[in-house]
Design a protein around this motif. Sequence first.
Motif, PDB file in Angstrom:
ATOM      1  N   HIS A  42     -59.455  96.487  -8.237  1.00 39.77           N
ATOM      2  CA  HIS A  42     -58.072  96.016  -8.240  1.00 39.77           C
ATOM      3  C   HIS A  42     -57.435  96.240  -9.611  1.00 39.77           C
ATOM      4  O   HIS A  42     -58.115  96.497 -10.596  1.00 39.77           O
ATOM      5  CB  HIS A  42     -57.970  94.545  -7.823  1.00 39.77           C
ATOM      6  N   ILE A  43     -56.096  96.118  -9.630  1.00 34.63           N
ATOM      7  CA  ILE A  43     -55.309  96.243 -10.860  1.00 34.63           C
ATOM      8  C   ILE A  43     -54.552  94.931 -11.023  1.00 34.63           C
ATOM      9  O   ILE A  43     -53.859  94.488 -10.104  1.00 34.63           O
ATOM     10  CB  ILE A  43     -54.332  97.430 -10.782  1.00 34.63           C
ATOM     11  N   TYR A  44     -54.703  94.310 -12.207  1.00 36.13           N
ATOM     12  CA  TYR A  44     -54.121  92.987 -12.434  1.00 36.13           C
ATOM     13  C   TYR A  44     -53.421  92.935 -13.786  1.00 36.13           C
ATOM     14  O   TYR A  44     -53.947  93.402 -14.791  1.00 36.13           O
ATOM     15  CB  TYR A  44     -55.224  91.918 -12.413  1.00 36.13           C
ATOM     16  N   LEU A  68     -52.878 103.019  -7.910  1.00 36.89           N
ATOM     17  CA  LEU A  68     -53.642 103.192  -6.682  1.00 36.89           C
ATOM     18  C   LEU A  68     -54.951 102.425  -6.780  1.00 36.89           C
ATOM     19  O   LEU A  68     -55.626 102.468  -7.811  1.00 36.89           O
ATOM     20  CB  LEU A  68     -53.965 104.675  -6.455  1.00 36.89           C
ATOM     21  N   THR A  69     -55.313 101.714  -5.722  1.00 41.26           N
ATOM     22  CA  THR A  69     -56.646 101.130  -5.613  1.00 41.26           C
ATOM     23  C   THR A  69     -57.285 101.714  -4.359  1.00 41.26           C
ATOM     24  O   THR A  69     -56.635 101.841  -3.322  1.00 41.26           O
ATOM     25  CB  THR A  69     -56.612  99.590  -5.536  1.00 41.26           C
ATOM     26  N   THR A  70     -58.561 102.065  -4.470  1.00 42.47           N
ATOM     27  CA  THR A  70     -59.182 102.833  -3.390  1.00 42.47           C
ATOM     28  C   THR A  70     -60.340 102.143  -2.704  1.00 42.47           C
ATOM     29  O   THR A  70     -60.830 102.636  -1.700  1.00 42.47           O
ATOM     30  CB  THR A  70     -59.693 104.185  -3.925  1.00 42.47           C
ATOM     31  N   ASP A  85     -50.286 102.484  -3.800  1.00 40.30           N
ATOM     32  CA  ASP A  85     -51.087 102.420  -2.587  1.00 40.30           C
ATOM     33  C   ASP A  85     -52.278 101.512  -2.842  1.00 40.30           C
ATOM     34  O   ASP A  85     -52.825 101.486  -3.942  1.00 40.30           O
ATOM     35  CB  ASP A  85     -51.569 103.801  -2.151  1.00 40.30           C
ATOM     36  N   SER A  86     -52.651 100.751  -1.826  1.00 41.09           N
ATOM     37  CA  SER A  86     -53.816  99.872  -1.907  1.00 41.09           C
ATOM     38  C   SER A  86     -54.561  99.959  -0.585  1.00 41.09           C
ATOM     39  O   SER A  86     -54.015  99.616   0.463  1.00 41.09           O
ATOM     40  CB  SER A  86     -53.379  98.432  -2.176  1.00 41.09           C
ATOM     41  N   ASP A  87     -55.806 100.458  -0.649  1.00 37.99           N
ATOM     42  CA  ASP A  87     -56.606 100.567   0.564  1.00 37.99           C
ATOM     43  C   ASP A  87     -57.060  99.207   1.081  1.00 37.99           C
ATOM     44  O   ASP A  87     -57.437  99.078   2.236  1.00 37.99           O
ATOM     45  CB  ASP A  87     -57.833 101.457   0.325  1.00 37.99           C
ATOM     46  N   LYS A  88     -57.051  98.202   0.210  1.00 35.81           N
ATOM     47  CA  LYS A  88     -57.404  96.850   0.641  1.00 35.81           C
ATOM     48  C   LYS A  88     -56.715  95.852  -0.280  1.00 35.81           C
ATOM     49  O   LYS A  88     -56.928  95.859  -1.485  1.00 35.81           O
ATOM     50  CB  LYS A  88     -58.914  96.632   0.586  1.00 35.81           C
TER      51      LYS A  88
END
Length: 167
Positions: A50-52, A78-80, A104-107
Amino acid sequence: DIIHRSGTIVAVEGNGSAASGKIDLDADGSILLLGGSMSATNVDMLAIDHIYEKYDNNAQGTAASGYALTVNGTLTVLTTGGSTVDYGIDLGSRYNQLHRVIMDSDKGNIILGNGGSQNLEVEVESGNQVQGSIVIHNYAGGSPNDIVVVKDLKARDNIDLINDERD
């Protein structure tokens, strides 16, 4: 993980002016922006988890409480992978100065805050569907501007666009 705790990261290209270059952050874990600031024309952030960004949008005053991100060109986030928290991307600070964001965030959810004076252009990468909610908040902090959806915004859950900067 990539962790920024304090100080300033500024990308300067050649003999150009401050924040005229590009910053790339690529983490096998998370990207944690806990204190300080980052400035560049373009920034790419890719994280498996994640990115925070640490922030307090209820704090009084004009100085950032937590982190401040200034990107005059394009911010790509982007998180994958499988996020260990409720969000994939949380860059919700009202002190961010953003112009164009590709995300985009896959989850997990995406939270994006902006207090800049330019229109905020947003899109989900390649028209993908975010696997959670999208919240985009354009805080009053500069001259009136708009949230502009450049391409389709798709989310498995809710999409909230909030613009506090009006004419």
